[in-house]
Write a protein that holds these residues in place. Structure first.
Motif, PDB file in Angstrom:
ATOM      1  N   GLY A 194      -6.245   7.600  -7.667  1.00 33.58           N
ATOM      2  CA  GLY A 194      -5.781   8.457  -8.758  1.00 33.58           C
ATOM      3  C   GLY A 194      -4.267   8.533  -8.641  1.00 33.58           C
ATOM      4  N   GLY A 195      -3.767   9.587  -7.986  1.00 30.51           N
ATOM      5  CA  GLY A 195      -2.340   9.671  -7.694  1.00 30.51           C
ATOM      6  C   GLY A 195      -1.940   8.775  -6.542  1.00 30.51           C
ATOM      7  N   GLY A 196      -2.905   8.459  -5.658  1.00 34.97           N
ATOM      8  CA  GLY A 196      -2.643   7.526  -4.578  1.00 34.97           C
ATOM      9  C   GLY A 196      -2.672   8.115  -3.178  1.00 34.97           C
ATOM     10  N   GLY A 197      -3.013   9.383  -3.038  1.00 38.16           N
ATOM     11  CA  GLY A 197      -3.050   9.997  -1.710  1.00 38.16           C
ATOM     12  C   GLY A 197      -4.075   9.347  -0.797  1.00 38.16           C
ATOM     13  N   LEU A 198      -5.257   9.100  -1.332  1.00 40.57           N
ATOM     14  CA  LEU A 198      -6.305   8.459  -0.533  1.00 40.57           C
ATOM     15  C   LEU A 198      -5.876   7.048  -0.121  1.00 40.57           C
ATOM     16  CD1 LEU A 198      -9.153   8.293   0.680  1.00 40.57           C
ATOM     17  CD2 LEU A 198     -10.009   7.688  -1.601  1.00 40.57           C
ATOM     18  N   LEU A 199      -5.340   6.307  -1.072  1.00 40.50           N
ATOM     19  CA  LEU A 199      -4.887   4.943  -0.777  1.00 40.50           C
ATOM     20  C   LEU A 199      -3.804   4.961   0.300  1.00 40.50           C
ATOM     21  CD1 LEU A 199      -4.879   1.900  -1.393  1.00 40.50           C
ATOM     22  CD2 LEU A 199      -3.197   2.359  -3.193  1.00 40.50           C
ATOM     23  N   ALA A 200      -2.883   5.929   0.227  1.00 44.75           N
ATOM     24  CA  ALA A 200      -1.831   6.040   1.242  1.00 44.75           C
ATOM     25  C   ALA A 200      -2.444   6.245   2.619  1.00 44.75           C
ATOM     26  CB  ALA A 200      -0.899   7.197   0.910  1.00 44.75           C
ATOM     27  N   GLY A 201      -3.457   7.103   2.689  1.00 43.53           N
ATOM     28  CA  GLY A 201      -4.123   7.359   3.965  1.00 43.53           C
ATOM     29  C   GLY A 201      -4.855   6.123   4.468  1.00 43.53           C
ATOM     30  N   VAL A 202      -5.521   5.422   3.572  1.00 40.85           N
ATOM     31  CA  VAL A 202      -6.242   4.203   3.962  1.00 40.85           C
ATOM     32  C   VAL A 202      -5.250   3.167   4.502  1.00 40.85           C
ATOM     33  CG1 VAL A 202      -7.524   2.228   3.020  1.00 40.85           C
ATOM     34  CG2 VAL A 202      -8.261   4.558   2.486  1.00 40.85           C
ATOM     35  N   LEU A 203      -4.128   2.990   3.810  1.00 38.71           N
ATOM     36  CA  LEU A 203      -3.132   2.012   4.271  1.00 38.71           C
ATOM     37  C   LEU A 203      -2.556   2.414   5.618  1.00 38.71           C
ATOM     38  CD1 LEU A 203      -1.266   1.135   0.952  1.00 38.71           C
ATOM     39  CD2 LEU A 203      -2.754  -0.368   2.296  1.00 38.71           C
ATOM     40  N   GLU A 204      -2.310   3.707   5.791  1.00 36.35           N
ATOM     41  CA  GLU A 204      -1.791   4.183   7.084  1.00 36.35           C
ATOM     42  C   GLU A 204      -2.818   3.917   8.188  1.00 36.35           C
ATOM     43  OE1 GLU A 204       0.038   8.090   6.944  1.00 36.35           O
ATOM     44  OE2 GLU A 204      -0.596   8.496   9.009  1.00 36.35           O
ATOM     45  N   GLY A 205      -4.081   4.191   7.885  1.00 35.19           N
ATOM     46  CA  GLY A 205      -5.139   3.987   8.877  1.00 35.19           C
ATOM     47  C   GLY A 205      -5.344   2.514   9.211  1.00 35.19           C
ATOM     48  N   VAL A 206      -5.241   1.656   8.225  1.00 33.30           N
ATOM     49  CA  VAL A 206      -5.433   0.209   8.447  1.00 33.30           C
ATOM     50  C   VAL A 206      -4.255  -0.351   9.250  1.00 33.30           C
ATOM     51  CG1 VAL A 206      -5.508  -2.027   7.271  1.00 33.30           C
ATOM     52  CG2 VAL A 206      -6.962  -0.166   6.465  1.00 33.30           C
ATOM     53  N   THR A 261       6.019   6.487  -4.008  1.00 30.10           N
ATOM     54  CA  THR A 261       6.043   6.061  -2.603  1.00 30.10           C
ATOM     55  C   THR A 261       4.797   5.254  -2.259  1.00 30.10           C
ATOM     56  OG1 THR A 261       7.142   8.143  -2.132  1.00 30.10           O
ATOM     57  CG2 THR A 261       6.356   6.902  -0.229  1.00 30.10           C
ATOM     58  N   VAL A 262       3.648   5.730  -2.717  1.00 30.54           N
ATOM     59  CA  VAL A 262       2.398   5.018  -2.419  1.00 30.54           C
ATOM     60  C   VAL A 262       2.414   3.645  -3.090  1.00 30.54           C
ATOM     61  CG1 VAL A 262      -0.112   5.067  -2.574  1.00 30.54           C
ATOM     62  CG2 VAL A 262       1.141   7.196  -2.172  1.00 30.54           C
ATOM     63  N   LEU A 263       2.908   3.596  -4.324  1.00 29.76           N
ATOM     64  CA  LEU A 263       3.004   2.313  -5.033  1.00 29.76           C
ATOM     65  C   LEU A 263       3.867   1.331  -4.234  1.00 29.76           C
ATOM     66  CD1 LEU A 263       2.541   0.557  -7.572  1.00 29.76           C
ATOM     67  CD2 LEU A 263       4.629   1.570  -8.515  1.00 29.76           C
ATOM     68  N   LYS A 264       5.004   1.810  -3.754  1.00 30.96           N
ATOM     69  CA  LYS A 264       5.916   0.956  -2.988  1.00 30.96           C
ATOM     70  C   LYS A 264       5.224   0.444  -1.715  1.00 30.96           C
ATOM     71  CE  LYS A 264       9.579   2.683  -1.174  1.00 30.96           C
ATOM     72  NZ  LYS A 264      10.526   3.473  -0.669  1.00 30.96           N
ATOM     73  N   ASN A 265       4.559   1.363  -0.993  1.00 31.81           N
ATOM     74  CA  ASN A 265       3.859   0.965   0.235  1.00 31.81           C
ATOM     75  C   ASN A 265       2.746  -0.038  -0.063  1.00 31.81           C
ATOM     76  OD1 ASN A 265       5.503   2.767   1.509  1.00 31.81           O
ATOM     77  ND2 ASN A 265       3.922   4.324   1.853  1.00 31.81           N
ATOM     78  N   ALA A 266       2.043   0.173  -1.173  1.00 38.39           N
ATOM     79  CA  ALA A 266       0.942  -0.730  -1.533  1.00 38.39           C
ATOM     80  C   ALA A 266       1.474  -2.123  -1.846  1.00 38.39           C
ATOM     81  CB  ALA A 266       0.176  -0.168  -2.731  1.00 38.39           C
ATOM     82  N   LEU A 267       2.596  -2.180  -2.587  1.00 40.31           N
ATOM     83  CA  LEU A 267       3.192  -3.474  -2.919  1.00 40.31           C
ATOM     84  C   LEU A 267       3.668  -4.184  -1.646  1.00 40.31           C
ATOM     85  CD1 LEU A 267       5.177  -2.409  -6.100  1.00 40.31           C
ATOM     86  CD2 LEU A 267       3.418  -4.194  -6.051  1.00 40.31           C
ATOM     87  N   ALA A 268       4.226  -3.427  -0.714  1.00 47.37           N
ATOM     88  CA  ALA A 268       4.780  -4.017   0.505  1.00 47.37           C
ATOM     89  C   ALA A 268       3.680  -4.460   1.476  1.00 47.37           C
ATOM     90  CB  ALA A 268       5.708  -3.016   1.190  1.00 47.37           C
ATOM     91  N   SER A 269       2.496  -3.867   1.359  1.00 49.30           N
ATOM     92  CA  SER A 269       1.448  -4.114   2.367  1.00 49.30           C
ATOM     93  C   SER A 269       0.832  -5.501   2.247  1.00 49.30           C
ATOM     94  CB  SER A 269       0.329  -3.079   2.215  1.00 49.30           C
ATOM     95  OG  SER A 269      -0.476  -3.396   1.085  1.00 49.30           O
ATOM     96  N   ASN A 270       0.918  -6.088   1.064  1.00 50.02           N
ATOM     97  CA  ASN A 270       0.316  -7.412   0.843  1.00 50.02           C
ATOM     98  C   ASN A 270      -1.180  -7.440   1.065  1.00 50.02           C
ATOM     99  OD1 ASN A 270       2.076  -9.268  -0.165  1.00 50.02           O
ATOM    100  ND2 ASN A 270       3.091  -9.576   1.814  1.00 50.02           N
ATOM    101  N   ARG A 271      -1.856  -6.302   1.013  1.00 44.57           N
ATOM    102  CA  ARG A 271      -3.307  -6.317   1.227  1.00 44.57           C
ATOM    103  C   ARG A 271      -4.065  -5.552   0.130  1.00 44.57           C
ATOM    104  NH1 ARG A 271      -4.603  -5.417   6.368  1.00 44.57           N
ATOM    105  NH2 ARG A 271      -2.684  -4.883   7.427  1.00 44.57           N
ATOM    106  N   VAL A 272      -3.316  -4.980  -0.836  1.00 41.68           N
ATOM    107  CA  VAL A 272      -3.965  -4.147  -1.858  1.00 41.68           C
ATOM    108  C   VAL A 272      -4.305  -4.990  -3.096  1.00 41.68           C
ATOM    109  CG1 VAL A 272      -3.677  -2.176  -3.412  1.00 41.68           C
ATOM    110  CG2 VAL A 272      -2.855  -2.034  -1.045  1.00 41.68           C
ATOM    111  N   HIS A 273      -5.532  -4.837  -3.561  1.00 34.86           N
ATOM    112  CA  HIS A 273      -6.004  -5.548  -4.750  1.00 34.86           C
ATOM    113  C   HIS A 273      -6.535  -4.531  -5.762  1.00 34.86           C
ATOM    114  CE1 HIS A 273      -5.932  -9.520  -2.695  1.00 34.86           C
ATOM    115  NE2 HIS A 273      -6.015  -8.723  -1.636  1.00 34.86           N
TER     116      HIS A 273
END
Ligand code: PLP
Length: 330
Positions: A186-198, A246-258
């Protein structure tokens, strides 16, 4: 005999409360039918079993705990959805006050739960979230209490990241490791946590699911910058018009988000399939992630060995509402 009428909370008790996470460890259940369908191990991470009904207690619980550790005697929320429920639940557990400012469109059932079950003070303000949020900001300032954001903030993200640590431990006990995790955004909080955890582990893709009409993340991801869209989907918990930059930037940089976008109908169909398989009802927001498995899987899931679906849950749904959506959309 003297009777103690007030409970004195010692500094040590506050420390204990604020270092014990407020969320539960949730079950990880292998889906036999989806494992057969995809030809690999597919697991449900059952965050729908968190006490307030969604994963949100992980991050928001951590943020409310932090506020208490910093001396707050109350918190303010402007969410009429699962973030408001998690904030009020956390405040109740820690014994501090909670005010939730709701737009008039919030379902009566949410208001009842907040007031009656979680003891929150409810203020109804405005027809849309922006108006409620403005009032919440004002109340937070006047009362010197923090406003708990539904999806922004490093403490909230680190709290959400606990889901990945749990999954790692649960799969590790089975001698497995995930190489894909599917969550909604949604806003990306969950995705941010998932990326941090991964973290920076090799070979683990993250599928970020949304519905058409709530797909601000997919549109922003494609444009490589935050894009704002009008929300038309029934998946209201995904209804952030603009994702967290911020989450968008992290997702783009992670190279693992689809990113993966499904129709409202596909999300509802997945909710029904999941209810039939597990006898548990979740919101269409969560259905968006489930649709990546029950519907046509995104191609990135084709050659995976162990796929985990974050069943984020959601309390803003009932059998009657689900039946109405089924009637309208399927
Ligand atoms: C909050 C919520 C989401 C979206 O989470 P974000 O952190 O805003 O991306 C999805 N599903 C449910 C059930 C939620 O409560």
């Amino acid at each position: 005999m003297a009777r103690r009428t007030t409970l004195v909370i010692t500094a040590a008790a506050v420390r204990a409360l604020t270092t014990t996470p407020l969320h539960d460890v949730t079950p990880l259940i292998r889906s036999a039918p989806l494992s057969t369908k995809l030809g690999c191990d597919v697991f449900f991470k059952m965050d729908c079993a968190q006490p307030p009904g969604s994963f949100k207690l992980r991050g928001i619980g951590a943020t409310v705990s932090e506020a208490v550790a910093n001396g707050a005697d109350g918190v303010v929320s402007s969410s009429g959805g699962n973030a408001g429920l998690a904030t009020a639940h956390a405040a109740r557990t820690l014994g501090i006050a909670c005010t939730v400012v709701l737009p008039t469109t919030t379902p009566e059932s949410v208001r009842r739960t907040l007031e009656r079950d979680y003891g929150a003070k409810v203020v109804v303000e405005g027809g849309v979230w922006d108006e409620a949020n403005e009032r919440a900001k004002q109340l937070a300032q006047e009362s010197h209490r923090p406003l708990v954001h539904p999806f922004e903030g490093p403490t909230t993200w680190t709290g959400h990241a606990t889901v990945v640590a749990e999954v790692d431990a649960q799969l590790g006990a089975l001698g497995l490791a995930m190489d894909a995790i599917v969550c909604c955004v949604g806003g990306g909080g969950l995705l941010a946590g998932v990326l941090e955890g991964v973290g920076d582990r090799d070979d683990c893709v993250v599928v970020a699911a949304e519905t058409v009409g709530a797909d601000s993340f997919a549109k922003s991801f494609a444009a490589r910058k935050p894009v704002t869209i009008p929300i038309t989907s029934i998946a209201k918990s995904l209804g952030a018009g603009t994702p967290s930059p911020t989450v968008l930037k992290n997702a783009l940089a992670s190279n693992r988000v689809h990113p993966h976008v499904v129709s409202d109908a596909a999300a509802v169909r997945a909710c029904v399939a999941f209810a039939d398989e597990r006898r548990v009802l979740v919101e269409p927001a969560c259905g968006a992630a489930l649709a990546c498995l029950y519907g046509e899987p995104p191609s990135v899931l084709e050659d995976r060995r162990c796929v985990v679906v974050e069943v984020c849950g959601g309390a803003v749904v009932g059998v009657e509402q689900m039946n109405a959506w089924v009637g309208e959309l399927l």
